[in-house]
Write a protein that holds these residues in place. Structure first.
Motif, PDB file in Angstrom:
ATOM      1  N   ASP A 183       0.820  -1.162  -0.137  1.00 24.18           N
ATOM      2  CA  ASP A 183      -0.014   0.029   0.003  1.00 24.18           C
ATOM      3  C   ASP A 183       0.846   1.229   0.077  1.00 24.18           C
ATOM      4  OD1 ASP A 183      -2.448  -1.393  -0.026  1.00 24.18           O
ATOM      5  OD2 ASP A 183      -2.466  -1.412   2.285  1.00 24.18           O
ATOM      6  N   SER A 195       0.497   5.649  -0.108  1.00 23.50           N
ATOM      7  CA  SER A 195      -0.214   7.014   0.117  1.00 23.50           C
ATOM      8  C   SER A 195       0.512   8.136  -0.673  1.00 23.50           C
ATOM      9  CB  SER A 195      -0.353   7.319   1.635  1.00 23.50           C
ATOM     10  OG  SER A 195      -1.189   6.533   2.092  1.00 23.50           O
ATOM     11  N   TRP A 203      -7.231  13.672  -6.640  1.00 26.63           N
ATOM     12  CA  TRP A 203      -8.120  12.987  -5.625  1.00 26.63           C
ATOM     13  C   TRP A 203      -9.429  13.192  -5.969  1.00 26.63           C
ATOM     14  CZ3 TRP A 203     -12.375  14.394  -2.835  1.00 26.63           C
ATOM     15  CH2 TRP A 203     -12.495  13.693  -1.662  1.00 26.63           C
ATOM     16  N   GLN A 260      -9.994  10.305  -8.921  1.00 26.46           N
ATOM     17  CA  GLN A 260     -10.026   8.851  -8.381  1.00 26.46           C
ATOM     18  C   GLN A 260      -8.940   8.854  -7.012  1.00 26.46           C
ATOM     19  OE1 GLN A 260      -8.934   6.167 -11.214  1.00 26.46           O
ATOM     20  NE2 GLN A 260      -8.896   4.240  -9.856  1.00 26.46           N
ATOM     21  N   GLN A 261      -9.440   8.342  -6.027  1.00 27.88           N
ATOM     22  CA  GLN A 261      -9.173   8.262  -4.899  1.00 27.88           C
ATOM     23  C   GLN A 261      -8.085   7.279  -4.494  1.00 27.88           C
ATOM     24  OE1 GLN A 261     -12.936   9.098  -4.415  1.00 27.88           O
ATOM     25  NE2 GLN A 261     -12.305  11.074  -5.375  1.00 27.88           N
ATOM     26  N   VAL A 262      -8.417   6.001  -5.279  1.00 21.55           N
ATOM     27  CA  VAL A 262      -7.730   4.725  -5.048  1.00 21.55           C
ATOM     28  C   VAL A 262      -7.054   4.011  -6.493  1.00 21.55           C
ATOM     29  CG1 VAL A 262      -7.342   2.619  -3.842  1.00 21.55           C
ATOM     30  CG2 VAL A 262      -8.671   4.561  -2.762  1.00 21.55           C
ATOM     31  N   HIS A 263      -6.170   3.872  -6.504  1.00 24.06           N
ATOM     32  CA  HIS A 263      -5.734   3.298  -7.585  1.00 24.06           C
ATOM     33  C   HIS A 263      -5.325   1.754  -7.255  1.00 24.06           C
ATOM     34  CE1 HIS A 263      -5.573   6.641 -10.350  1.00 24.06           C
ATOM     35  NE2 HIS A 263      -5.507   7.421  -9.218  1.00 24.06           N
ATOM     36  N   LYS A 264      -5.809   0.774  -8.000  1.00 25.27           N
ATOM     37  CA  LYS A 264      -5.361  -0.632  -7.390  1.00 25.27           C
ATOM     38  C   LYS A 264      -4.650  -1.410  -8.704  1.00 25.27           C
ATOM     39  CE  LYS A 264      -8.532  -1.809  -3.956  1.00 25.27           C
ATOM     40  NZ  LYS A 264      -7.486  -2.126  -2.854  1.00 25.27           N
ATOM     41  N   THR A 269      -1.765  -1.157  -4.015  1.00 17.86           N
ATOM     42  CA  THR A 269      -2.816  -0.094  -3.779  1.00 17.86           C
ATOM     43  C   THR A 269      -2.131   1.375  -3.466  1.00 17.86           C
ATOM     44  OG1 THR A 269      -4.296  -1.807  -2.603  1.00 17.86           O
ATOM     45  CG2 THR A 269      -4.930   0.428  -2.374  1.00 17.86           C
ATOM     46  N   ASN A 319      -2.987   4.714  -2.787  1.00 11.61           N
ATOM     47  CA  ASN A 319      -4.295   5.756  -2.123  1.00 11.61           C
ATOM     48  C   ASN A 319      -3.925   7.202  -2.240  1.00 11.61           C
ATOM     49  OD1 ASN A 319      -6.073   3.732  -0.569  1.00 11.61           O
ATOM     50  ND2 ASN A 319      -3.951   3.622   0.555  1.00 11.61           N
ATOM     51  N   GLU A 365      -3.749  10.973  -1.513  1.00 12.64           N
ATOM     52  CA  GLU A 365      -4.143  11.922  -0.397  1.00 12.64           C
ATOM     53  C   GLU A 365      -4.579  13.317  -0.977  1.00 12.64           C
ATOM     54  OE1 GLU A 365      -0.894  12.161   2.020  1.00 12.64           O
ATOM     55  OE2 GLU A 365      -0.990  10.235   2.954  1.00 12.64           O
ATOM     56  N   ASN A 370     -11.643  16.662   0.060  1.00 14.73           N
ATOM     57  CA  ASN A 370     -11.971  15.666   0.818  1.00 14.73           C
ATOM     58  C   ASN A 370     -12.880  16.056   2.229  1.00 14.73           C
ATOM     59  OD1 ASN A 370     -12.349  13.433   2.340  1.00 14.73           O
ATOM     60  ND2 ASN A 370     -10.160  12.777   2.503  1.00 14.73           N
TER      61      ASN A 370
END
Length: 732
Positions: free
Chosen positions: A8, A10, A59, A62-66, A86, A88, A90, A128
């Motif tokens: 993960d 950030s 952000w 898109q808030q999360v890229h997998k 992952t 994330n 910020e 956010n």
């Protein structure tokens, strides 16, 4: 760097290209491959294993890229993986707040409740919402016009609700200013930093006249025959959905008025002006919590009169006395009558007229009555008792609608042409002991009068004319027998006056007719001799008073009393006694009443008593304390800023603690957790400085100073509970 595994990361949005990680190749793997939400800028270098971003993340997009990462051998087959990476994103504060309208319009009523919103403004922020970046705070930047030192409007910084301030609730008046422009600002970062984004918008507010007004005075005719209840007026609140109510200025058994749910005011029964001619009560408006919405309105009702009451004779029989020598045209008396209808109106205006006279001898019009006042006069000649001792009149009293007969009896009385004559011109002498009680009868005297009995011409009044400058004696008359009783009016004193030579006169309350005067026949003499009695000693003062401080040392002289002997004993003159503060005394009162006995030197048989009043003045010798009549608590959880009122007390007189000083001791982290601010001379607010409190009992060290002379300071550990108020008995 590291082996291939789930990871993960950030990453702040924006910022441009960057390397995130390098995965190590483990044989037989010779390369890496990625797939998934790469957004066109996230990838891995196949041979080196470097995971990188070739651009800027957003952000708001898109808030999360997998992604999935796997290692491959020479043939392209998977060696390890795929593993999930992952990323994330910020959020950074890169979006200003935006209002949902370019301009706002609102209407407020005059005298609206302070703090009651009449409109809202609303803004949004694309950052956010879980961060300060999207936490918005509203404020009023400008206020056009602003005629007062304080703003007329206020805004809730969290909700954007706009309401009148206390000043606005009082001063807003469309007659003076009917339009205001507010410049409302909104900041992100909760308005706590200087580099927050800011937007503003104009708010145009129109002030309209208050709907909540007291109606003019309401007039209701008494004894109405309408079907009740009858609508008499109406009120309307500035706010919809209020609950109307009535309360009375005075506690009447039953207030004959009511109000409906829409503000209609009714009278519930016929009113009687003679019972009550006006009513004052108040109309209130409340919200569904019972809180007052508007200031109470005073309603005044005047009950109008109708002619529904006949005249009433003030007496069943009016008796008037007339002397024989009264001249024609003289006022001899008044026939009084009343009317319960409204004063100074035609309904209560009375006319008087003599309807009959008995006997009609020597004439049937011996009397005349003034028609508007009821004053009775002799018509033209004096009356003679030989003609008739009494006359009976019937007087007709009328208002515009009703009539009443009043009975009058006129007594012709003898004139005062005889003086009182004493049976004895000298009553000799009487001897009295100086201690004879006040009120005692010492002698009965008598005079006679030849005028008509039981009249002011024959009643005898006895008075001491000479020989009694101090009014030591008084004489009472028995009105039935005309006898006089001489009584002791003040205490006798042999040492002051041993003998009285009294001259007593006898007179009538009615003046003598012209040509007749009192003479020596209306005078008599009496000698009163006073005998000596052994008297007890006497103090110079009836009561001795002094004041001392409560911390007076033992054996301090506090007062001196002095006595003398009324009998003139030189051995007793100037005797005095000194009172000392002796022994240890627990002073439980502010003053003490002491009794001192003084014994005569003549055999010790006579004694006197005097009261000594010793008043103790307070000194500042008690330390201030916190009143503990009720528990101090805050409801958990707390957010900071909550406050409660605490009270300081002191056992000393208020002079020594008229102004307490409250402060926090510099211990137990008290000044970081708590705040104390003065409310008045004896109370202060204790406030929470933050919301990081646990559910438990805290000791708050408070320093109290009574600012007395000398000032006394005391440190008190106040028990304060942080507790769940929703749980039964949790706080106690």
């Amino acid at each position: 760097t590291g082996p291939l595994k789930d990871m993960d990361f950030s990453v702040q949005e924006g910022g441009g290209p960057r390397i995130l990680h390098q995965f190590k190749l483990e044989p037989p793997a010779v390369s890496f491959r990625t797939s998934g939400e790469k957004a066109g800028i996230i990838d891995i270098e196949p041979r080196t294993g470097i995971l990188y971003i070739n651009g800027s993340l957003d952000w708001e997009t898109q808030q999360v890229h997998k992604l999935q990462v796997e290692s491959l051998d020479e043939s392209g087959k998977t060696v390890k993986g795929p593993y999930t990476v992952t990323i994330n994103v910020e959020d950074i504060n890169d979006n200003p707040p935006e209002f949902n309208q370019t301009k706002y319009y609102g209407v407020v009523r005059q005298n609206s409740r302070p703090g009651k919103p009449f409109m809202y403004v609303h803004a949004t922020d694309r950052d956010n919402p879980a961060t300060l970046h999207a936490q918005l705070s509203y404020s009023i930047l400008h206020h056009f016009p602003n005629p007062y030192d304080e703003m007329l409007f206020q805004i809730d910084n969290a909700t954007g609700a706009i309401s009148p301030s206390r000043t606005g609730s009082y001063y807003l008046d469309p007659q003076k200013q009917d339009t205001f422009i507010l410049v409302v600002s909104v900041k992100d970062m909760a308005g706590t930093t200087t580099n927050a984004f800011t937007s503003s918008v104009d708010v145009i507010i129109t002030v309209k006249e208050s709907l909540w007004k007291a109606p003019p005075i309401i007039y209701i005719k008494e004894n109405s025959t309408q079907v009740h209840p009858v609508n008499i007026s109406k009120v309307q609140s500035n706010e919809p959905g209020v609950i109307y109510g009535i309360f009375e200025k005075e506690n009447l058994p039953r207030l004959p008025f009511s109000i409906s749910e829409n503000g209609d005011i009714y009278v519930t029964q016929p009113l009687d002006r003679e019972e009550r001619d006006n009513y004052t009560f108040f109309v209130v408006s409340k919200d569904n919590t019972g809180e007052l919405v508007d200031k109470p309105l005073q309603i005044q009702v005047i009950v109008e009169d109708i002619n529904d009451n006949p005249p009433v004779c003030q007496q069943d029989l009016t008796v008037i006395e007339v002397q024989e020598n009264e001249k024609g045209g003289s006022n001899i008396g008044t026939v009084f009558a009343t009317d319960m209808d409204k004063k100074d109106t035609l309904n209560s205006r009375l006319h008087f007229q003599i309807q009959s006279q008995e006997p009609e001898f020597p004439s049937n019009n011996l009397f005349y009555i003034q028609q508007d006042t009821g004053t009775l006069q002799l018509a033209g000649r004096s009356l003679s008792k030989r003609d008739s001792a009494k006359y009976f009149l019937k007087v007709l009293v009328a208002d515009p609608q009703f009539e009443t007969i009043c009975n009058v009896e006129v007594h012709v009385i003898d004139i005062n042409d005889e003086i009182p004559i004493f049976k004895n011109s000298d009553y000799g002498s009487v001897t009295l002991a100086e201690d004879i009680p006040i009120g005692s009868v010492i002698l009965e005297i008598e005079a006679t009068d030849g005028d008509e009995p039981a009249t002011g011409s024959s009643l005898i009044i006895y008075q001491v004319k000479e020989g009694d400058l101090n009014n030591t004696f008084t004489i009472e008359t028995d009105s039935e027998t005309n006898r006089g009783f001489i009584r002791i009016n003040k205490a006798l004193d042999f040492e002051t006056v041993p003998v009285y030579n009294l001259v007593i006169n006898a007179t009538n309350p009615e003046p003598l007719v012209e040509g007749v005067e009192y003479n020596s026949s209306s005078l008599t003499k009496l000698k009163v001799s006073v005998t000596n009695v052994d008297e007890p000693p006497a103090f110079r003062k009836p009561v001795y008073k002094t004041e001392v401080s409560e911390d007076i040392p033992v054996n301090t002289l506090v007062m001196t009393v002095e006595a003398y002997d009324p009998e003139g004993d030189s051995d007793m003159q100037g005797k005095y006694v000194q009172y000392l503060a002796c022994g240890k005394i627990l002073f439980l009162q502010k003053s003490y009443l002491l009794s001192l006995l003084l014994f005569s030197v003549e055999g010790g048989s006579q004694k006197s008593k005097v009261f000594l009043i010793l008043h103790l003045s307070d000194v500042n010798d008690n330390y201030p304390q916190i009143a503990t009549d009720y528990p101090i608590f805050f409801c958990y959880p707390v957010s900071g800023g909550e406050r409660t009122l605490i009270q300081a007390t002191d056992a000393d007189e208020q002079f020594f603690y008229s102004k307490f000083t409250f402060s926090l001791a510099d211990e137990m982290n008290a000044r970081n957790d708590w705040e104390i601010s003065k409310f008045n001379a004896t109370h202060a607010y204790l406030s929470l400085k933050h919301g990081n409190f646990e559910e438990k009992v805290y000791d708050v060290p408070i320093i109290l100073n009574d600012n007395g002379k000398p000032p006394l300071e005391n440190k008190v550990n106040l028990k304060v509970s942080i507790c769940k108020c929703s749980s039964e008995n949790s706080c106690f």
